[in-house]
Design a protein around this motif. Structure first.
Motif, short mmCIF file in Angstrom:
data_model
loop_
_atom_site.label_atom_id
_atom_site.label_comp_id
_atom_site.label_asym_id
_atom_site.label_seq_id
_atom_site.Cartn_x
_atom_site.Cartn_y
_atom_site.Cartn_z
N LEU A 69 39.95 25.16 55.06
CA LEU A 69 39.56 25.46 53.67
C LEU A 69 40.81 25.92 52.90
N THR A 70 41.64 24.95 52.57
CA THR A 70 42.97 25.25 52.02
C THR A 70 42.90 25.86 50.62
N GLN A 71 41.92 25.47 49.83
CA GLN A 71 41.84 26.02 48.46
C GLN A 71 41.49 27.50 48.48
N SER A 72 40.57 27.88 49.36
CA SER A 72 40.18 29.30 49.45
C SER A 72 41.38 30.14 49.85
N GLU A 73 42.13 29.66 50.83
CA GLU A 73 43.28 30.42 51.30
C GLU A 73 44.33 30.54 50.19
N ASP A 74 44.60 29.44 49.53
CA ASP A 74 45.63 29.43 48.49
C ASP A 74 45.24 30.34 47.32
N PHE A 75 43.99 30.24 46.90
CA PHE A 75 43.48 31.05 45.78
C PHE A 75 43.57 32.53 46.15
N SER A 76 43.12 32.85 47.35
CA SER A 76 43.11 34.24 47.83
C SER A 76 44.53 34.82 47.86
N ARG A 77 45.52 33.99 48.19
CA ARG A 77 46.89 34.48 48.34
C ARG A 77 47.70 34.49 47.05
N ARG A 78 47.13 33.91 46.00
CA ARG A 78 47.86 33.88 44.73
C ARG A 78 47.21 34.74 43.64
N LEU A 79 45.97 35.14 43.87
CA LEU A 79 45.19 35.80 42.82
C LEU A 79 45.51 37.31 42.69
N VAL A 80 45.66 37.75 41.47
CA VAL A 80 45.85 39.19 41.17
C VAL A 80 44.84 39.57 40.09
N ARG A 81 44.04 40.61 40.36
CA ARG A 81 43.07 41.09 39.36
C ARG A 81 43.63 42.31 38.63
N LEU A 82 43.40 42.34 37.32
CA LEU A 82 43.87 43.46 36.49
C LEU A 82 42.76 44.48 36.26
N PRO A 83 43.13 45.73 35.93
CA PRO A 83 42.12 46.77 35.66
C PRO A 83 41.18 46.32 34.55
N LEU A 84 39.90 46.61 34.71
CA LEU A 84 38.92 46.23 33.69
C LEU A 84 37.67 47.08 33.86
N TRP A 85 37.41 47.94 32.87
CA TRP A 85 36.13 48.66 32.87
C TRP A 85 35.75 48.92 31.42
N ALA A 86 34.49 49.29 31.21
CA ALA A 86 33.97 49.35 29.85
C ALA A 86 34.59 50.47 29.02
N GLY A 87 35.05 51.52 29.68
CA GLY A 87 35.58 52.66 28.93
C GLY A 87 37.09 52.63 28.75
N MET A 88 37.74 51.50 29.05
CA MET A 88 39.20 51.41 28.92
C MET A 88 39.62 51.59 27.47
N THR A 89 40.65 52.39 27.25
CA THR A 89 41.12 52.60 25.87
C THR A 89 42.09 51.47 25.50
N ASP A 90 42.29 51.30 24.19
CA ASP A 90 43.26 50.31 23.71
C ASP A 90 44.64 50.57 24.29
N ASP A 91 44.98 51.86 24.38
CA ASP A 91 46.28 52.23 24.91
C ASP A 91 46.41 51.83 26.38
N GLU A 92 45.34 52.03 27.14
CA GLU A 92 45.38 51.65 28.56
C GLU A 92 45.54 50.12 28.70
#
Ligand SMILES: *Cc1c(COP(=O)(O)O)cnc(C)c1O
Length: 392
Positions: free
Chosen positions: A352-375
């Motif tokens: 399953l080469t796509q799953s492995e490649d996606f998993s090894r290249r993906l970076v998630r950024l902070p995200l929540w409902a109370g995040m300020t504009d400054d954050e």
């Protein structure tokens, strides 16, 4: 000064996620304490279930202790056991595959479409066979899987679909289309505190096949017909089948109800963050060969925002770079077919080469409902200060 204050002062790094708090949880919790009804199936359970049914267009929504438990209920309800196989994406949270293995059945892991991170319907078509008893899908980030193709494969083979909709609460598939969680025979939601709407720990089983409702109630209520008894349909309740204790406490339901009441506001705040990332990182991404999350037709749940780096090395380089800039970013699922339990309890038709490649290249950024504009600005500044050489 409390421990918490010290921690906040010393490290003001932006966390990856923070549970959202509305103005209603405390009021609801006090109401539960005052009511002397803290076990499940009280007024808040009823209210939250109705809100969920209306948000998801599900035939019935049963609150459960977790999405994981709702997955276990799904497999049991569909009568899946030893000798059976269930198709499941490799790039997902372990719960769906774990539920299959717990029932003594085998997971057949399928690769993903790298465009979305969702199960690849082409490969589902190749893998489905006489042993396949269900197709389990997960809408990654609330981006709909190709539900039409998956449903037609299910129809062709006469097998049910299970939707793990932990990320995609109330996402509508196009104008006039259905809502995620309303397509499969059953679907599951999570209200873990990392999700858009939460109650600490909790979940729901959405039941679209009306023939499964009564059995689901029994399964959730320790194998008894207590739900029928509470509705006055039987005059005593007793042990009528196999089950467990999957009922959500009324405390959790009270918190969940307050959150669901604010659902639109929560989503609006999450979308505002998501849209800033999408717009303000576009130039940087183009210059650095980075792909930003870009859902087809713009349909998603603002549950997560990810970048796909140009290669495996730069995933950890960006995460370390952001950590030095006070931003907590993270990778996501290790493909299940390569995990220790996945090797024991599942199989694959091909690497399953796509799953492995996606998993090894993906970076998630902070995200929540109370995040300020400054954050949000600090995260964007952290990302855009990263260069091909790994930044400073
Ligand atoms: C969070 C999550 C789960 C597990 O949810 P719990 O409520 O913690 O059991 C399952 N599947 C997916 C896709 C998830 O994101």
């Amino acid at each position: 000064m409390t421990v918490h204050d010290t921690h906040t002062r010393v490290s003001n790094a932006i966390p990856f996620s923070r549970p959202f708090r509305t103005s209603g949880e405390l009021r609801n919790l006090v109401a539960v304490l005052d009511s002397d009804h803290a076990h499940g199936d009280g007024d808040f359970t009823r209210a939250a279930s109705l809100r969920l049914q209306s948000l998801t267009e599900a035939n019935r929504a049963l609150l459960t202790t977790s999405c994981t438990h709702a997955q276990e209920m799904s497999i049991r309800l569909l009568g899946i056991g030893p000798g059976d196989e269930v198709i499941v994406p490799s790039f997902t949270f372990p719960s769906a595959a774990n539920a299959i293995a717990l029932a003594g059945a085998r997971a057949m892991f399928i690769d993903i479409d790298p465009e979305t991170g969702n199960i690849d319907p082409q490969q589902v078509e190749e893998a489905v066979g006489p042993k396949t008893k269900a197709i389990s899908v997960m809408h990654y980030g609330g981006v709909p899987v190709d539900i039409e193709t998956i449903m037609s494969i299910g129809d062709e083979w006469g097998i049910p679909i299970i939707e793990d909709n932990a990320h995609g609460l109330a996402v509508r598939v196009g104008v006039g289309g259905g809502v995620l969680g309303s397509f499969g025979a059953v679907a599951t939601q999570s209200f873990h505190d990392t999700k858009n709407v939460h109650c600490g720990e909790g979940g729901a089983l959405l039941i679209n096949d009306p023939g499964l409702v009564e059995q689901a109630e029994i399964l959730r209520e320790k194998g008894t017909n207590r739900s029928q008894f509470l509705r006055g349909e039987v005059d005593k309740y007793s042990w009528v089948g196999l089950g467990s204790s999957y009922l959500l406490s009324e405390f959790n339901a009270a918190v969940l109800d307050a959150q669901l009441e604010e659902f639109d506001a929560i989503q609006a705040r999450r979308f505002a963050v998501w849209n800033r990332y999408s717009t303000e990182l576009a130039d940087w991404a183009g210059e650095h060969g980075v792909r930003l999350m870009d859902p087809p037709h713009g349909i998603h749940a603002a549950h997560l925002f990810y970048l796909v780096m140009p290669d495996w090395e730069s995933q950890s380089l960006l995460i370390s770079h952001l950590r030095r800039h006070g931003v907590t970013a993270t990778f996501h699922y290790v493909p299940l077919d390569s995990s220790p339990a996945g090797k024991r309890f599942g199989r694959v038709l091909q690497p399953l080469t796509q799953s492995e490649d996606f998993s090894r290249r993906l970076v998630r950024l902070p995200l929540w409902a109370g995040m300020t504009d400054d954050e949000v600005s600090r995260v964007i500044a952290g990302v855009t200060s990263y260069t091909d050489q790994g930044g400073n």
